[in-house]
Design an enzyme around this catalytic site. Structure first.
Site, PDB file in Angstrom:
ATOM      1  N   ASP A  66       0.848  -1.025   0.017  1.00 52.15           N
ATOM      2  CA  ASP A  66       0.030  -0.056  -0.048  1.00 52.15           C
ATOM      3  C   ASP A  66       0.790   1.274   0.208  1.00 52.15           C
ATOM      4  O   ASP A  66       2.128   1.099   0.566  1.00 52.15           O
ATOM      5  CB  ASP A  66      -0.774   0.016   1.154  1.00 52.15           C
ATOM      6  CG  ASP A  66      -1.808   1.203   1.515  1.00 52.15           C
ATOM      7  OD1 ASP A  66      -2.211   1.634   0.479  1.00 52.15           O
ATOM      8  OD2 ASP A  66      -1.842   1.643   2.682  1.00 52.15           O
ATOM      9  N   LEU A  67       0.412   2.327  -0.365  1.00 44.85           N
ATOM     10  CA  LEU A  67       1.281   3.503  -0.573  1.00 44.85           C
ATOM     11  C   LEU A  67       1.023   4.472   0.702  1.00 44.85           C
ATOM     12  O   LEU A  67       1.926   4.585   1.585  1.00 44.85           O
ATOM     13  CB  LEU A  67       1.076   4.278  -1.860  1.00 44.85           C
ATOM     14  CG  LEU A  67       1.605   5.605  -1.942  1.00 44.85           C
ATOM     15  CD1 LEU A  67       3.319   5.569  -2.367  1.00 44.85           C
ATOM     16  CD2 LEU A  67       1.094   6.411  -3.089  1.00 44.85           C
ATOM     17  N   ASP A  68      -0.227   4.902   0.801  1.00 44.78           N
ATOM     18  CA  ASP A  68      -0.479   5.863   1.930  1.00 44.78           C
ATOM     19  C   ASP A  68      -0.497   5.414   3.043  1.00 44.78           C
ATOM     20  O   ASP A  68      -1.343   4.611   3.531  1.00 44.78           O
ATOM     21  CB  ASP A  68      -1.679   6.699   1.523  1.00 44.78           C
ATOM     22  CG  ASP A  68      -1.701   7.530   0.481  1.00 44.78           C
ATOM     23  OD1 ASP A  68      -0.553   8.074  -0.005  1.00 44.78           O
ATOM     24  OD2 ASP A  68      -2.944   7.657  -0.198  1.00 44.78           O
TER      25      ASP A  68
ATOM     26  N   THR B  18       1.051  10.246   3.657  1.00 41.56           N
ATOM     27  CA  THR B  18       0.322  11.203   3.151  1.00 41.56           C
ATOM     28  C   THR B  18      -1.156  11.360   3.794  1.00 41.56           C
ATOM     29  O   THR B  18      -1.855  12.034   3.618  1.00 41.56           O
ATOM     30  CB  THR B  18       0.165  10.720   1.549  1.00 41.56           C
ATOM     31  OG1 THR B  18      -0.047   9.430   1.640  1.00 41.56           O
ATOM     32  CG2 THR B  18       1.360  11.222   0.813  1.00 41.56           C
TER      33      THR B  18
ATOM     34  N   LYS C 224      -9.207   6.132   5.678  1.00 42.07           N
ATOM     35  CA  LYS C 224      -7.810   5.580   5.159  1.00 42.07           C
ATOM     36  C   LYS C 224      -8.162   4.488   4.266  1.00 42.07           C
ATOM     37  O   LYS C 224      -8.879   3.409   4.560  1.00 42.07           O
ATOM     38  CB  LYS C 224      -6.973   5.171   6.280  1.00 42.07           C
ATOM     39  CG  LYS C 224      -6.357   6.156   7.071  1.00 42.07           C
ATOM     40  CD  LYS C 224      -5.426   5.906   8.024  1.00 42.07           C
ATOM     41  CE  LYS C 224      -4.857   7.178   8.808  1.00 42.07           C
ATOM     42  NZ  LYS C 224      -4.022   6.529  10.079  1.00 42.07           N
TER      43      LYS C 224
ATOM     44  N   ILE D  16      -9.428   4.557   1.561  1.00 46.61           N
ATOM     45  CA  ILE D  16     -11.131   4.597   0.951  1.00 46.61           C
ATOM     46  C   ILE D  16     -10.882   5.673  -0.273  1.00 46.61           C
ATOM     47  O   ILE D  16     -10.366   6.676  -0.134  1.00 46.61           O
ATOM     48  CB  ILE D  16     -12.197   5.065   1.820  1.00 46.61           C
ATOM     49  CG1 ILE D  16     -12.444   4.062   3.112  1.00 46.61           C
ATOM     50  CG2 ILE D  16     -13.380   5.117   1.100  1.00 46.61           C
ATOM     51  CD1 ILE D  16     -12.789   2.699   2.693  1.00 46.61           C
TER      52      ILE D  16
ATOM     53  N   ARG E 265     -11.373   8.428  -3.310  1.00 45.78           N
ATOM     54  CA  ARG E 265     -11.753   9.846  -3.228  1.00 45.78           C
ATOM     55  C   ARG E 265     -13.255   9.993  -3.159  1.00 45.78           C
ATOM     56  O   ARG E 265     -13.777  10.789  -2.131  1.00 45.78           O
ATOM     57  CB  ARG E 265     -11.074  10.842  -4.428  1.00 45.78           C
ATOM     58  CG  ARG E 265     -11.019  12.104  -4.172  1.00 45.78           C
ATOM     59  CD  ARG E 265     -10.624  12.558  -5.517  1.00 45.78           C
ATOM     60  NE  ARG E 265      -9.153  12.261  -5.790  1.00 45.78           N
ATOM     61  CZ  ARG E 265      -8.429  12.762  -6.925  1.00 45.78           C
ATOM     62  NH1 ARG E 265      -9.078  13.469  -7.769  1.00 45.78           N
ATOM     63  NH2 ARG E 265      -7.332  12.190  -7.299  1.00 45.78           N
TER      64      ARG E 265
ATOM     65  N   ALA F 213      -5.221   2.869  -3.490  1.00 47.70           N
ATOM     66  CA  ALA F 213      -6.311   3.428  -3.871  1.00 47.70           C
ATOM     67  C   ALA F 213      -6.492   5.025  -4.597  1.00 47.70           C
ATOM     68  O   ALA F 213      -7.367   5.550  -4.925  1.00 47.70           O
ATOM     69  CB  ALA F 213      -7.449   3.708  -2.591  1.00 47.70           C
ATOM     70  N   SER F 214      -5.111   5.464  -4.531  1.00 46.06           N
ATOM     71  CA  SER F 214      -5.047   6.911  -4.761  1.00 46.06           C
ATOM     72  C   SER F 214      -4.723   7.106  -6.357  1.00 46.06           C
ATOM     73  O   SER F 214      -3.731   6.348  -6.935  1.00 46.06           O
ATOM     74  CB  SER F 214      -3.904   7.629  -4.173  1.00 46.06           C
ATOM     75  OG  SER F 214      -3.426   8.901  -4.472  1.00 46.06           O
TER      76      SER F 214
ATOM     77  N   LYS G 139     -10.780  -0.762  -2.183  1.00 48.43           N
ATOM     78  CA  LYS G 139     -10.824  -1.358  -0.882  1.00 48.43           C
ATOM     79  C   LYS G 139     -12.149  -1.012  -0.038  1.00 48.43           C
ATOM     80  O   LYS G 139     -12.405   0.073   0.019  1.00 48.43           O
ATOM     81  CB  LYS G 139      -9.473  -1.133  -0.103  1.00 48.43           C
ATOM     82  CG  LYS G 139      -8.160  -1.367  -1.113  1.00 48.43           C
ATOM     83  CD  LYS G 139      -7.132  -0.493  -0.281  1.00 48.43           C
ATOM     84  CE  LYS G 139      -5.793  -0.525  -1.243  1.00 48.43           C
ATOM     85  NZ  LYS G 139      -4.718   0.246  -0.705  1.00 48.43           N
TER      86      LYS G 139
ATOM     87  N   ASP H  34      -2.011  -0.219   6.002  1.00 48.27           N
ATOM     88  CA  ASP H  34      -2.085   0.184   7.409  1.00 48.27           C
ATOM     89  C   ASP H  34      -3.529   0.545   7.607  1.00 48.27           C
ATOM     90  O   ASP H  34      -3.875   1.030   8.677  1.00 48.27           O
ATOM     91  CB  ASP H  34      -1.408   1.603   7.317  1.00 48.27           C
ATOM     92  CG  ASP H  34      -1.938   2.652   6.423  1.00 48.27           C
ATOM     93  OD1 ASP H  34      -2.413   2.222   5.360  1.00 48.27           O
ATOM     94  OD2 ASP H  34      -2.336   3.897   6.774  1.00 48.27           O
TER      95      ASP H  34
HETATM   96  C1  BG6 Z   1      -5.927   6.140  -0.434  1.00 39.95           C
HETATM   97  C2  BG6 Z   1      -5.974   6.851   0.895  1.00 39.95           C
HETATM   98  O1  BG6 Z   1      -4.493   5.577  -0.558  1.00 39.95           O
HETATM   99  O2  BG6 Z   1      -6.130   7.039  -1.560  1.00 39.95           O
HETATM  100  C3  BG6 Z   1      -7.178   7.590   0.965  1.00 39.95           C
HETATM  101  O3  BG6 Z   1      -5.611   6.008   1.894  1.00 39.95           O
HETATM  102  C4  BG6 Z   1      -7.675   8.532  -0.238  1.00 39.95           C
HETATM  103  O4  BG6 Z   1      -7.146   8.458   2.115  1.00 39.95           O
HETATM  104  C5  BG6 Z   1      -7.434   7.518  -1.375  1.00 39.95           C
HETATM  105  O5  BG6 Z   1      -8.805   9.084  -0.241  1.00 39.95           O
HETATM  106  C6  BG6 Z   1      -7.602   8.195  -2.599  1.00 39.95           C
HETATM  107  O6  BG6 Z   1      -6.656   9.291  -3.017  1.00 39.95           O
HETATM  108  P1  BG6 Z   1      -6.747  10.252  -4.132  1.00 39.95           P
HETATM  109  O7  BG6 Z   1      -5.311  10.724  -4.167  1.00 39.95           O
HETATM  110  O8  BG6 Z   1      -7.214   9.563  -5.352  1.00 39.95           O
HETATM  111  O9  BG6 Z   1      -7.548  11.388  -3.738  1.00 39.95           O
HETATM  112 MG    MG Z   2      -2.805   3.325   3.467  1.00 38.25          MG
END
Ligand code: BG6
Ligand code: MG
Length: 227
Positions: free
Chosen positions: A11-13, A19, A47, A49, A51, A119-120, A149, A174
């Site tokens: 996972d990244l964030d 972040t 976390k 989830i 956007r 998820a980002s 997720k 996390d």
């Molecule tokens: C996840 C974060 O990695 O990415 C979330 O844990 C976030 O908090 C989600 O909402 C989406 O991110 P982004 O950068 O596409 O808005």
């Molecule tokens: Mg995470």
């Protein structure tokens, strides 16, 4: 002979870089403009989830507020992302969480594949800013999956792309939604954080500095024997 893992999906964030705080500050800024107050405790459930799903949870919290059309929601989510992009402008390799660079290095030296399961939509940009893109054999970001997720698709998409059986994969997470996604994918889940949120992880550490590649592999092998 004990089975070695073939792929580790990170996972990244919250695992590679923190972040989560930037996401929180950006959402808080937007929520305040709508007259909705969010705190760090509420932020725990955002976390991992996506956007749009995060926006829905915030709007639900302020349920007395007027209903929003799809177009208005897209505008709100885009506004939040512009605050977030301003905050992450300052990210450098110094923002890699403790122990992670070493873990990726050992992972690579062991000839075990590496993927990102995030998820980002900003994941490729952040990996670039951290100077880590070259470690990854495959990157799954929000644009590559239909279901976020806790659905397992983020993790199964990485395994499918690299041709690895799910039971030979490890997912490091996390977030509660992330651990659930890894478990649903029938992969070995490593949780980083508090037992209160991550009790379902197959193996749990408190922080990234405790992530040790040998230990993770040993725990995977124990789990794999009972699989
Ligand atoms: C996840 C974060 O990695 O990415 C979330 O844990 C976030 O908090 C989600 O909402 C989406 O991110 P982004 O950068 O596409 O808005
Ligand atoms: Mg995470």
């Amino acid at each position: 002979m004990a089975k070695s893992p073939e792929l580790v999906i990170y996972d990244l964030d919250g695992v590679i870089t923190d972040t989560a705080e930037f996401h929180y500050l950006a959402w808080k800024n937007l929520a305040e403009q709508l007259g909705i107050l969010i705190d760090r405790n509420f932020n725990e459930q955002l976390k991992g989830i996506s956007r749009m799903d995060s926006l829905d949870r915030i709007l639900e919290l302020g349920s007395s507020a007027k209903p929003f059309s799809y177009e208005e929601k897209v505008e709100l989510a885009t506004r939040k992302n512009s605050y977030y992009l301003e905050l992450i402008e300052a990210i450098t390799p110094d923002h890699i969480l403790p122990g992670i660079k070493n873990l990726l290095q050992e992972n690579r030296e062991a000839n075990i594949k590496i993927a990102l399961g995030s998820a980002s939509k900003n994941a490729p940009l952040i990996l670039e800013k951290l100077g880590l893109s070259h470690y990854f054999d495959y990157v799954v970001d929000a644009d590559k999956v239909k279901k976020g997720k806790p659905d397992p698709e983020t993790f199964t998409a990485a395994a499918d792309a690299l041709g690895v059986s799910y039971s030979n994969c490890i997912g490091i997470e996390d977030a509660a939604a992330g651990v659930e996604a890894v478990n649903q994918a029938n992969m070995f889940s490593v949780g980083v954080g508090d037992r209160a949120h991550l009790a379902h992880a197959h193996y749990l550490v408190n922080e990234t500095s405790e992530l040790d590649f040998q230990k993770i592999t040993q725990q995977f092998q124990k789990w794999r024997q009972t699989y």
